[in-house]
Write a protein that holds these residues in place. Structure first.
Motif, mmCIF file in Angstrom:
data_model
loop_
_atom_site.group_PDB
_atom_site.id
_atom_site.type_symbol
_atom_site.label_atom_id
_atom_site.label_comp_id
_atom_site.label_asym_id
_atom_site.label_seq_id
_atom_site.Cartn_x
_atom_site.Cartn_y
_atom_site.Cartn_z
ATOM 1 N N GLY A 252 0.082 4.135 -2.937
ATOM 2 C CA GLY A 252 0.652 4.776 -4.152
ATOM 3 C C GLY A 252 -0.955 5.858 -4.247
ATOM 4 N N ARG A 253 -1.887 4.726 -4.226
ATOM 5 C CA ARG A 253 -2.803 5.534 -4.525
ATOM 6 C C ARG A 253 -3.347 7.047 -4.271
ATOM 7 N NH1 ARG A 253 -9.219 3.462 -4.697
ATOM 8 N NH2 ARG A 253 -8.997 4.410 -2.550
ATOM 9 N N HIS A 254 -2.994 7.439 -2.802
ATOM 10 C CA HIS A 254 -3.694 8.178 -2.201
ATOM 11 C C HIS A 254 -2.749 9.706 -1.972
ATOM 12 C CE1 HIS A 254 -6.553 5.651 -0.380
ATOM 13 N NE2 HIS A 254 -6.246 4.809 -0.418
ATOM 14 N N THR A 255 -1.811 8.994 -3.126
ATOM 15 C CA THR A 255 -0.774 10.448 -3.284
ATOM 16 C C THR A 255 -1.584 11.368 -3.470
ATOM 17 O OG1 THR A 255 1.206 8.194 -3.243
ATOM 18 C CG2 THR A 255 1.595 10.637 -3.536
ATOM 19 N N LEU B 256 -6.980 15.960 6.468
ATOM 20 C CA LEU B 256 -6.452 15.356 8.014
ATOM 21 C C LEU B 256 -7.450 14.170 7.743
ATOM 22 C CD1 LEU B 256 -5.824 18.887 10.538
ATOM 23 C CD2 LEU B 256 -4.510 17.672 8.725
ATOM 24 N N SER B 257 -8.409 13.789 7.802
ATOM 25 C CA SER B 257 -9.174 12.767 8.031
ATOM 26 C C SER B 257 -9.814 11.599 6.534
ATOM 27 C CB SER B 257 -10.600 13.260 7.877
ATOM 28 O OG SER B 257 -11.509 12.622 8.461
ATOM 29 N N GLY B 258 -9.419 10.427 7.255
ATOM 30 C CA GLY B 258 -9.005 9.384 5.855
ATOM 31 C C GLY B 258 -10.433 9.352 5.655
ATOM 32 N N VAL B 259 -11.090 9.033 6.972
ATOM 33 C CA VAL B 259 -13.103 8.638 7.045
ATOM 34 C C VAL B 259 -13.739 9.974 5.943
ATOM 35 C CG1 VAL B 259 -14.804 8.784 8.681
ATOM 36 C CG2 VAL B 259 -13.238 7.864 9.314
ATOM 37 N N LYS B 260 -13.416 11.114 5.882
ATOM 38 C CA LYS B 260 -14.561 12.793 5.350
ATOM 39 C C LYS B 260 -13.771 11.449 4.293
ATOM 40 C CE LYS B 260 -14.952 15.817 9.172
ATOM 41 N NZ LYS B 260 -14.291 16.710 9.487
ATOM 42 N N GLN B 261 -12.492 11.888 4.069
ATOM 43 C CA GLN B 261 -12.027 12.139 2.392
ATOM 44 C C GLN B 261 -12.996 10.361 0.960
ATOM 45 O OE1 GLN B 261 -8.035 11.627 2.093
ATOM 46 N NE2 GLN B 261 -7.451 12.806 3.322
ATOM 47 N N ARG C 89 -15.119 11.574 -1.524
ATOM 48 C CA ARG C 89 -14.610 10.479 -2.880
ATOM 49 C C ARG C 89 -16.254 10.533 -3.670
ATOM 50 N NH1 ARG C 89 -9.893 7.944 -1.555
ATOM 51 N NH2 ARG C 89 -8.574 9.527 -1.733
ATOM 52 N N SER C 90 -16.365 9.491 -2.375
ATOM 53 C CA SER C 90 -17.462 8.279 -2.894
ATOM 54 C C SER C 90 -18.877 8.983 -3.210
ATOM 55 C CB SER C 90 -17.829 7.233 -1.880
ATOM 56 O OG SER C 90 -18.539 7.229 -0.715
ATOM 57 N N ILE C 91 -19.299 10.213 -2.864
ATOM 58 C CA ILE C 91 -20.382 10.974 -3.304
ATOM 59 C C ILE C 91 -19.738 11.758 -3.979
ATOM 60 C CG2 ILE C 91 -21.678 13.409 -1.933
ATOM 61 C CD1 ILE C 91 -20.985 13.014 0.922
ATOM 62 N N ALA C 92 -18.356 11.664 -4.651
ATOM 63 C CA ALA C 92 -18.418 12.649 -5.540
ATOM 64 C C ALA C 92 -18.316 11.620 -6.438
ATOM 65 C CB ALA C 92 -16.878 13.672 -6.552
ATOM 66 N N ARG C 93 -18.583 10.945 -6.385
ATOM 67 C CA ARG C 93 -18.022 9.960 -7.606
ATOM 68 C C ARG C 93 -19.762 9.540 -7.662
ATOM 69 N NH1 ARG C 93 -15.036 4.392 -6.030
ATOM 70 N NH2 ARG C 93 -13.443 6.119 -5.726
ATOM 71 N N CYS C 94 -20.972 9.649 -7.330
ATOM 72 C CA CYS C 94 -21.867 9.267 -7.036
ATOM 73 C C CYS C 94 -22.413 10.123 -8.012
ATOM 74 C CB CYS C 94 -22.519 8.915 -5.975
ATOM 75 S SG CYS C 94 -24.533 8.971 -6.118
ATOM 76 N N TRP D 127 -7.430 19.196 -2.011
ATOM 77 C CA TRP D 127 -8.001 18.034 -1.681
ATOM 78 C C TRP D 127 -9.098 17.681 -2.355
ATOM 79 C CZ3 TRP D 127 -11.210 14.738 -0.658
ATOM 80 C CH2 TRP D 127 -10.869 13.414 -1.324
ATOM 81 N N LEU D 128 -9.724 18.845 -2.057
ATOM 82 C CA LEU D 128 -11.369 18.752 -2.953
ATOM 83 C C LEU D 128 -11.466 18.905 -4.402
ATOM 84 C CD1 LEU D 128 -13.080 21.050 -0.736
ATOM 85 C CD2 LEU D 128 -13.400 17.972 -1.066
ATOM 86 N N GLU D 129 -10.058 19.866 -5.158
ATOM 87 C CA GLU D 129 -10.003 20.419 -5.957
ATOM 88 C C GLU D 129 -9.240 18.701 -6.908
ATOM 89 O OE1 GLU D 129 -10.244 24.088 -7.843
ATOM 90 O OE2 GLU D 129 -10.775 22.083 -9.265
ATOM 91 N N SER D 130 -8.043 18.504 -6.091
ATOM 92 C CA SER D 130 -7.594 16.948 -6.863
ATOM 93 C C SER D 130 -8.729 15.918 -6.858
ATOM 94 C CB SER D 130 -6.460 16.882 -5.807
ATOM 95 O OG SER D 130 -7.245 15.832 -4.990
ATOM 96 N N ILE D 131 -9.523 16.177 -5.916
ATOM 97 C CA ILE D 131 -10.483 14.743 -6.563
ATOM 98 C C ILE D 131 -11.341 15.088 -7.290
ATOM 99 C CG2 ILE D 131 -10.239 13.358 -4.444
ATOM 100 C CD1 ILE D 131 -13.526 13.926 -3.513
ATOM 101 N N GLY D 132 -11.674 16.552 -8.550
ATOM 102 C CA GLY D 132 -12.495 16.292 -9.559
ATOM 103 C C GLY D 132 -13.862 17.106 -8.829
ATOM 104 N N ILE D 133 -13.559 18.221 -7.836
ATOM 105 C CA ILE D 133 -14.552 18.673 -7.155
ATOM 106 C C ILE D 133 -14.251 19.938 -7.418
ATOM 107 C CG2 ILE D 133 -16.206 19.815 -5.082
ATOM 108 C CD1 ILE D 133 -15.493 17.066 -3.838
ATOM 109 N N HIS D 134 -15.522 20.989 -7.902
ATOM 110 C CA HIS D 134 -14.734 22.197 -8.923
ATOM 111 C C HIS D 134 -15.261 23.730 -7.974
ATOM 112 C CE1 HIS D 134 -12.030 19.425 -11.546
ATOM 113 N NE2 HIS D 134 -13.182 19.348 -11.971
ATOM 114 N N LEU D 135 -16.250 23.295 -7.498
ATOM 115 C CA LEU D 135 -17.369 24.786 -6.721
ATOM 116 C C LEU D 135 -17.565 24.166 -6.036
ATOM 117 C CD1 LEU D 135 -20.589 23.699 -9.282
ATOM 118 C CD2 LEU D 135 -18.457 25.965 -9.941
#
Ligand code: C2E
Ligand code: MN
Ligand code: MN
Length: 420
Positions: free
Chosen positions: A151-154, A351-356, A360-365, A386-394
């Motif tokens: 459920g975390r990836h929804t 479409l790519s779990g690897v890129k996600q 995601r970890s670059i954004a968190r870092c 997808w990007l906006e949903s993980i908190g990237i805004h630019l």
């Protein structure tokens, strides 16, 4: 197709592949439909010598498929188009030495009706997974990660791409600016970096173009190697002159510089600052983007130059982060105001779990380090969502605006569709 002996696989003739994906099951799909889907899959996959497992956690599917490369590729194309689920994300695609689930056929596991540890144990019992194969360990880890993070990836419903459309807005135009000034060695195109949610332009990036308006590869090739750094520095004067006509008070200009300009031209920063003030701009309005496309020979003078830029108040960005040399080594040594994630990591990220996982970890870092993140090369609404949903805004990309020679006109902004 004839059935093959699943265990004595002829690897020379048939490229055995393992493909793993996860997806979101349509919320209104009933249990009976899921049972039918599983039954159909078992029949079809047996016909095509496809083996594997399917796990269902009440909202998501996780499937391991193994079989001949071309057959798996064709099946995955059909799976992607299947309307009974959405957000199909590829987690792994690799060649394999043997089948892990040959004995089990297409086995179905329902997390809702069984304990997760018991499921993992069952899977290991059914499978031919041998832990001495590193690849097998990876498959086990992927399965257990799915079971742990159910459920975390929804994707939040607000960020389904169907909720959004684009609206054109004329941002600015300076029709009196000549398309081409006489006797210039180059020109610049401007592309906005946008804060998509608030509808604000964060900065414009100046991208070099030839006198006839063509893209930079030919430009760089045309300049002699020893003159390249000087040319790169000198032509920024023109980018600042263009920006001074266009920038509003709170808008900024990003310029690209080869690291060699900063490390090998004495007084490069001073020259740059003079150009900025001569054009009537403030140093805070300028961001210098560096990409480590070449090995920096004189590291010390490079970092000294970056320090001088900071002292003057100019912003710094690491460009094309995640590509080539532009990576963690540079970041460990120098923390810029901004990191621009390379477009190869952004394209088809939905479409790519690897890129996600990487983005995601670059954004968190960057969040932890207080660094702004820009996603480059955004072309699709799904990527933006997808990007906006993980908190990237630019964002920078064709979705919002293409680079425009000597100008900037239309920007397309995402707006929410009316909820019916
Ligand atoms: P960059 O700094 O990463 O600039 C972004 C490039 O991506 C630009 O290519 C832009 O047109 C392109 N782009 C933007 N959005 C999208 C998109 O949605 N999809 C795709 N496929 N491409 C997109 P361009 O203008 O061809 O520039 C290529 C590179 O040349 C730049 O990459 C930059 O590294 C370099 N460059 C440009 N101007 C200068 C300059 O004045 N000095 C130096 N040293 N390098 C420059
Ligand atoms: Mn750039
Ligand atoms: Mn870039």
């Amino acid at each position: 197709m004839t059935r093959r002996n699943l265990f004595n696989y002829d690897w020379k003739q048939n490229m055995l592949t393992t493909l793993i994906y996860r997806s979101q099951v349509k919320p209104d799909l009933r249990q009976a439909s899921i049972d039918k889907l599983v039954l159909d899959a078992i029949i079809k996959n047996t016909e095509n010598s496809i083996t594997g497992i399917l796990i269902y956690d009440g909202s998501a599917f996780f499937q391991v498929l193994e079989g001949e490369e071309a057959v798996i590729a064709e099946l995955f194309r059909r799976i992607r188009d299947d309307k009974r689920h959405s957000s199909v994300v590829l987690l792994m695609q690799d060649y394999s030495a043997c089948r892990r689930f040959g004995a089990a056929g297409m086995q179905f596991f329902n997390v809702k009706s069984s304990d997760k540890d018991a499921i993992l144990k069952d899977i290991l019992t059914f499978s031919k997974i041998r832990e001495k194969y590193l690849q097998d360990e990876r498959i086990i880890r992927l399965i257990s990660a799915f079971l742990t993070y159910c459920g975390r990836h929804t994707l939040p419903s607000d960020f389904r791409s169907a909720m959004w459309r684009l609206e054109d807005r004329i941002h600015f135009t300076r029709s009196q600016w000549p398309a081409r000034l006489p006797e210039q060695l180059c020109q610049f195109a401007l592309q906005p970096i946008v804060e998509a949610f608030t509808g604000k332009v964060s900065a414009y990036e100046a991208l070099i173009r030839s006198p006839s308006g063509t893209a930079p590869i030919k430009m760089v090739g045309a300049a002699a190697a020893d003159k390249l750094y000087h040319f790169d520095l000198q032509n920024k004067k023109q980018a600042f002159a263009l920006a001074s006509q266009i920038l509003k008070e709170d808008e900024r200009l990003s310029v690209n510089l080869l690291p060699g300009v900063l490390s090998s031209i004495p007084g490069a920063v001073e020259i740059l600052l003079n150009q900025i003030t001569a054009a009537g701009l403030r140093p805070e309005q300028v961001i210098v983007e560096v990409t480590e496309t070449e090995a920096i020979t004189d590291q010390e003078s490079f970092y000294r130059a970056l320090k001088s830029l900071r002292i003057a108040g100019t912003g710094c960005a690491i460009d094309d982060f995640g590509a080539g040399y532009s990576g963690l080594g540079l970041l460990a040594r120098f923390q810029p105001d901004k990191i621009k994630i390379d477009m190869t990591l952004i394209q088809d990220i939905h479409l790519s779990g690897v890129k996600q996982a990487i983005v995601r970890s670059i954004a968190r870092c960057c969040e932890e380090l207080g660094i702004m993140v820009v996603a480059e090369g955004v072309e699709k609404m799904e990527e933006w969502c997808w990007l906006e949903s993980i908190g990237i805004h630019l964002f920078q990309g064709y979705l919002f605006s293409r680079p425009v020679l000597n100008d900037t006109c239309l920007i397309r902004w995402p707006v929410r569709n009316q909820i019916i």
